[in-house]
Scaffold this motif. Structure first.
Motif, mmCIF file in Angstrom:
data_model
loop_
_atom_site.group_PDB
_atom_site.id
_atom_site.type_symbol
_atom_site.label_atom_id
_atom_site.label_comp_id
_atom_site.label_asym_id
_atom_site.label_seq_id
_atom_site.Cartn_x
_atom_site.Cartn_y
_atom_site.Cartn_z
ATOM 1 N N VAL A 341 -10.622 0.184 6.750
ATOM 2 C CA VAL A 341 -11.267 0.549 5.480
ATOM 3 C C VAL A 341 -10.709 -0.270 4.317
ATOM 4 O O VAL A 341 -10.842 0.120 3.160
ATOM 5 C CB VAL A 341 -11.105 2.060 5.200
ATOM 6 N N ARG A 342 -10.108 -1.412 4.609
ATOM 7 C CA ARG A 342 -9.419 -2.200 3.585
ATOM 8 C C ARG A 342 -10.353 -2.611 2.444
ATOM 9 O O ARG A 342 -9.953 -2.634 1.281
ATOM 10 C CB ARG A 342 -8.759 -3.429 4.207
ATOM 11 N N GLU A 343 -11.610 -2.942 2.748
ATOM 12 C CA GLU A 343 -12.527 -3.362 1.699
ATOM 13 C C GLU A 343 -12.911 -2.202 0.789
ATOM 14 O O GLU A 343 -13.315 -2.416 -0.352
ATOM 15 C CB GLU A 343 -13.767 -4.008 2.312
ATOM 16 N N ILE A 344 -12.792 -0.993 1.294
ATOM 17 C CA ILE A 344 -13.142 0.186 0.501
ATOM 18 C C ILE A 344 -12.004 0.575 -0.437
ATOM 19 O O ILE A 344 -12.228 0.943 -1.592
ATOM 20 C CB ILE A 344 -13.498 1.366 1.430
ATOM 21 N N VAL A 345 -10.758 0.465 0.021
ATOM 22 C CA VAL A 345 -9.621 0.929 -0.782
ATOM 23 C C VAL A 345 -9.000 -0.171 -1.641
ATOM 24 O O VAL A 345 -8.254 0.127 -2.576
ATOM 25 C CB VAL A 345 -8.524 1.563 0.106
ATOM 26 N N ALA A 346 -9.305 -1.440 -1.352
ATOM 27 C CA ALA A 346 -8.701 -2.539 -2.115
ATOM 28 C C ALA A 346 -9.031 -2.402 -3.600
ATOM 29 O O ALA A 346 -10.174 -2.160 -3.988
ATOM 30 C CB ALA A 346 -9.199 -3.882 -1.590
ATOM 31 N N GLY A 347 -8.005 -2.544 -4.427
ATOM 32 C CA GLY A 347 -8.191 -2.470 -5.872
ATOM 33 C C GLY A 347 -8.358 -1.078 -6.425
ATOM 34 O O GLY A 347 -8.652 -0.902 -7.609
ATOM 35 N N LYS A 348 -8.145 -0.043 -5.608
ATOM 36 C CA LYS A 348 -8.387 1.341 -6.023
ATOM 37 C C LYS A 348 -7.077 2.108 -6.214
ATOM 38 O O LYS A 348 -6.079 1.843 -5.556
ATOM 39 C CB LYS A 348 -9.224 2.066 -4.964
ATOM 40 N N ASP A 349 -7.112 3.068 -7.136
ATOM 41 C CA ASP A 349 -6.083 4.094 -7.207
ATOM 42 C C ASP A 349 -6.479 5.177 -6.212
ATOM 43 O O ASP A 349 -7.529 5.808 -6.369
ATOM 44 C CB ASP A 349 -5.994 4.675 -8.621
ATOM 45 N N VAL A 350 -5.657 5.379 -5.189
ATOM 46 C CA VAL A 350 -6.037 6.212 -4.049
ATOM 47 C C VAL A 350 -5.328 7.556 -4.088
ATOM 48 O O VAL A 350 -4.092 7.624 -4.235
ATOM 49 C CB VAL A 350 -5.717 5.489 -2.717
ATOM 50 N N LEU A 351 -6.112 8.632 -3.919
ATOM 51 C CA LEU A 351 -5.600 9.991 -3.739
ATOM 52 C C LEU A 351 -5.835 10.358 -2.283
ATOM 53 O O LEU A 351 -6.971 10.407 -1.821
ATOM 54 C CB LEU A 351 -6.340 10.964 -4.660
ATOM 55 N N ASP A 352 -4.755 10.621 -1.555
ATOM 56 C CA ASP A 352 -4.850 10.909 -0.125
ATOM 57 C C ASP A 352 -4.559 12.391 0.085
ATOM 58 O O ASP A 352 -3.420 12.847 -0.092
ATOM 59 C CB ASP A 352 -3.835 10.044 0.637
ATOM 60 N N VAL A 353 -5.587 13.145 0.468
ATOM 61 C CA VAL A 353 -5.472 14.599 0.604
ATOM 62 C C VAL A 353 -5.151 14.951 2.058
ATOM 63 O O VAL A 353 -5.813 14.480 2.978
ATOM 64 C CB VAL A 353 -6.777 15.284 0.155
ATOM 65 N N GLY A 354 -4.122 15.796 2.248
ATOM 66 C CA GLY A 354 -3.678 16.127 3.601
ATOM 67 C C GLY A 354 -3.004 14.941 4.246
ATOM 68 O O GLY A 354 -3.253 14.601 5.404
ATOM 69 N N CYS A 355 -2.097 14.307 3.506
ATOM 70 C CA CYS A 355 -1.554 12.999 3.888
ATOM 71 C C CYS A 355 -0.473 13.048 4.949
ATOM 72 O O CYS A 355 -0.089 12.010 5.483
ATOM 73 C CB CYS A 355 -0.997 12.308 2.653
ATOM 74 N N GLY A 356 0.085 14.254 5.245
ATOM 75 C CA GLY A 356 1.249 14.292 6.119
ATOM 76 C C GLY A 356 2.388 13.534 5.449
ATOM 77 O O GLY A 356 2.610 13.675 4.248
ATOM 78 N N PRO A 357 3.105 12.666 6.173
ATOM 79 C CA PRO A 357 4.209 11.921 5.558
ATOM 80 C C PRO A 357 3.739 10.765 4.681
ATOM 81 O O PRO A 357 4.563 10.071 4.096
ATOM 82 C CB PRO A 357 4.996 11.404 6.764
ATOM 83 N N GLY A 358 2.426 10.534 4.608
ATOM 84 C CA GLY A 358 1.895 9.520 3.703
ATOM 85 C C GLY A 358 1.921 8.103 4.220
ATOM 86 O O GLY A 358 1.761 7.154 3.449
ATOM 87 N N LEU A 359 2.085 7.928 5.531
ATOM 88 C CA LEU A 359 2.281 6.579 6.052
ATOM 89 C C LEU A 359 0.994 5.759 6.099
ATOM 90 O O LEU A 359 1.046 4.529 6.118
ATOM 91 C CB LEU A 359 2.944 6.644 7.431
ATOM 92 N N HIS A 360 -0.168 6.425 6.111
ATOM 93 C CA HIS A 360 -1.392 5.649 5.923
ATOM 94 C C HIS A 360 -1.387 4.988 4.544
ATOM 95 O O HIS A 360 -2.016 3.949 4.336
ATOM 96 C CB HIS A 360 -2.633 6.543 6.068
ATOM 97 N N GLY A 361 -0.666 5.615 3.607
ATOM 98 C CA GLY A 361 -0.567 5.039 2.271
ATOM 99 C C GLY A 361 0.106 3.689 2.258
ATOM 100 O O GLY A 361 -0.205 2.845 1.410
ATOM 101 N N ILE A 362 1.044 3.449 3.183
ATOM 102 C CA ILE A 362 1.636 2.112 3.305
ATOM 103 C C ILE A 362 0.529 1.116 3.627
ATOM 104 O O ILE A 362 0.446 0.031 3.048
ATOM 105 C CB ILE A 362 2.715 2.081 4.403
ATOM 106 N N GLY A 363 -0.342 1.509 4.547
ATOM 107 C CA GLY A 363 -1.461 0.647 4.911
ATOM 108 C C GLY A 363 -2.446 0.432 3.781
ATOM 109 O O GLY A 363 -2.986 -0.662 3.604
ATOM 110 N N TYR A 364 -2.699 1.474 2.987
ATOM 111 C CA TYR A 364 -3.611 1.315 1.852
ATOM 112 C C TYR A 364 -3.046 0.301 0.862
ATOM 113 O O TYR A 364 -3.786 -0.514 0.288
ATOM 114 C CB TYR A 364 -3.840 2.650 1.147
#
Length: 576
Positions: A341-364
């Motif tokens: 989903v890199r083209e969708i999140v690139a350049g965005k301020d991202v709110l990740d709901v139900g993130c667990g430890p937030g490690l997908h956020g590293i990828g974002y």
């Protein structure tokens, strides 16, 4: 030898350099004495000979390198002094010529006001140039060093910085513009120590005095030198920060190829140097011309490259670059979904709901997101034990969420529900990866998300359908893992979970909401306009071939769409 016409001589110096040199020489007055070392074909000589008493020093031997620059003029090995003299005469000027090698040149004509060094490309050559003129330079005299700001001669930059740090030379305050390569220097208070300074010695740990005196344009050589010097001291964050300020220059890759083996001998951090070398290559290669954001799910090295390229516009890129954390996130399987989903999140301020430890956020962030806030009421910010998606085990990650937040500026995780967070802060994108099937108040949560999105903001979720073969989230999750001897599995196998009546403390009762596909779509459309709705079918290993007519008759209210849709991928835009 071809006789030159009365026209400007061939130039190996920029117009900005010539203008700067002429202005500085002029400031010393018409009675000043200037010594130019390495005049070549007189581009600088003809610019200043009318405003100073000019002496030039050169052996005037035409080299193969000269012949490549100006072909069919002079044969390699011949003297080009007659050619130079003709050029000077053609401008109606006169200079005093000293025809000799730099190491044999001696000065016997009093004080020198300006020294123009037009030849050096190495510390050794610069030392030869300085040794015959520095003792005779006036206290208010100046040295104008061509190549002094070039990014291609870092050993010479090291030597100049070393002379400045020892007080042999001084570096007056100066602003460097884009096309300027001339560095202004003056005599230091301890110039008599010149001969004691080893041109190959490393710069002291005190830092780079040139950085303090010169406001550098990002393209200039001391920026690259500063990065190299920081790397020599294992100051990787500083090295990467200096590197990030530079405009990509493929020529520097050849310079780096010579520097890297030397650094390997000087540094005791091979991993740090390897990671820095990777970023040097990425930054100064043609890669920035690639279509962004680049994919990064195939290897940790690609993820590190992706981070650098995808975040070129983000001010925090260098300070927040943690290749070790990116590599661990890759190893644990947390970069696959963000890369998709890199083209969708690139350049965005991202709110990740139900993130667990937030490690997908590293990828974002690797994908180029501007910032990341992960929310999960049950996350433990001081615990580093996480689900390893690759090994399908619970393992220590190596950093807790609080520690990652301290290291990576735009990344934060908070143990909160979305409805309890600040309503003032706004985001461009809300993500929920395999979270929607766990939320019992989905309508309320979507409403809370909508409030926190900017106009035009979007929601992105991947919903694991409860009614597919493994929608129970319990063993067996794959057909190949079926164990009929396990009574707990027998309750779940082949859609047994659909009408399973669990105790209140059972995972299905606590953790799954049993929402139907049309229900989640209806809730989504209440707050958002759906742009993409893709129902991803189950595969053979996730039960697509296990559906029978008997199962269909057992659950007549379900359709094959319910049974065989593994995930619902949805991207929707906030309603105006």
């Amino acid at each position: 030898m071809t006789k030159p016409k009365n026209s400007p001589p061939p130039k190996m110096v920029t117009a900005a350099d010539i203008d700067s040199i002429r202005r500085i020489v002029s400031d010393h007055g018409s009675d000043s004495v200037t010594v130019e070392l390495g005049p070549w074909l007189g581009a600088i000589s003809t610019a200043i000979a009318d405003i100073t008493n000019l002496h030039v020093v050169d052996n005037f031997k035409w080299t193969k390198h000269h012949a490549k620059k100006v072909p069919k003029k002079i044969e390699p090995g011949e003297s080009f002094r007659p050619y130079y003299e003709t050029i000077i005469a053609g401008f109606g000027q006169s200079v005093t010529i000293h025809s000799c090698d730099f190491e044999t040149f001696t000065w016997e004509s009093g004080a020198i006001d300006v020294v123009v060094i037009d030849a050096p490309k190495s510390a050794k050559m610069l030392k030869l140039c300085l040794q015959s003129v520095l003792p005779y330079l006036n206290d208010d005299g100046e040295i104008l060093l061509k190549h002094g700001l070039s990014p291609l001669y870092t050993d010479m930059a090291n030597y100049v910085a070393l002379l400045a740090s020892e007080g042999v030379l001084s570096i007056p305050e100066q602003t460097v513009e884009a096309s300027l390569t001339v560095l202004r220097l003056s005599k230091g208070p301890r110039s008599s120590r010149f001969e004691e300074i080893d041109s190959e010695a490393p710069l002291p740990m005190s830092g780079n005095p040139i950085e303090k005196a010169v406001h550098l344009h990002a393209d200039h050589g001391f920026r690259f030198y500063a990065a190299v010097d920081a790397a020599r001291r294992n100051a990787w964050t500083l090295a990467i920060n200096e590197l990030s300020k530079m405009k990509p220059n493929t020529k520097l890759l050849r310079v780096w190829d010579k520097i890297e083996p030397v650094l390997h001998k000087l540094t005791n951090d091979d991993d740090g140097l390897t990671n820095f070398s990777e970023i040097v290559e990425v930054h100064h290669s043609q890669a920035p011309k690639a279509k962004l954001p680049v994919a990064f799910h195939k290897s940790a090295a690609l993820a590190q490259r992706g981070y650098w390229l995808n975040n070129a516009a983000n001010a925090w890129r260098s300070a927040s670059y943690r290749p070790d954390i990116i590599e661990r996130a890759y190893d644990y399987g947390y970069l696959n979904w963000p890369s998709k989903v890199r083209e969708i999140v690139a350049g965005k301020d991202v709110l990740d709901v139900g993130c667990g430890p937030g490690l997908h956020g590293i990828g974002y962030l690797v994908a180029g997101a501007k910032s990341y806030l992960g929310l999960d009421p049950i996350v433990k910010p001081d615990v580093d034990r996480v689900k390893n998606l690759t090994a399908r085990t619970k393992d220590p990650f190596g950093w807790t969420p609080n520690q990652i937040s301290a290291l990576i500026e735009p990344w934060h995780v908070s143990p909160q529900a979305v409805g309890d967070t600040d309503k003032v802060r706004r985001f461009d994108m809300a993500t929920l990866h395999n979270v929607t099937e766990h939320l019992h108040q989905l309508d309320e949560i979507f409403a809370d998300i909508a409030i926190r999105l900017r106009k035009g903001g979007k929601i992105l979720y991947n919903h694991h359908n409860f009614y597919c073969w493994n929608g129970h989230h319990l063993p067996p999750k794959k057909v190949g893992k079926i164990d009929t001897s396990d009574p707990k599995q027998r309750d779940m196998i082949d859609w047994g979970h659909v009408e399973y009546d669990p105790a209140p403390e059972h995972y299905i009762a606590r953790g799954l909401n049993r929402i139907r596909l049309d229900e989640i779509i209806a809730i989504t459309e209440k707050y958002f306009e759906i742009e993409v709705s893709e129902e991803i079918p189950s595969r053979p290993d996730t039960g697509v071939n296990r559906l029978t007519d008997e199962i269909r008759r057992r659950y007549p209210y379900l359709t094959d769409r319910d049974f065989l849709t593994q995930n619902l991928f949805c991207l929707a835009r906030l309603r105006d």
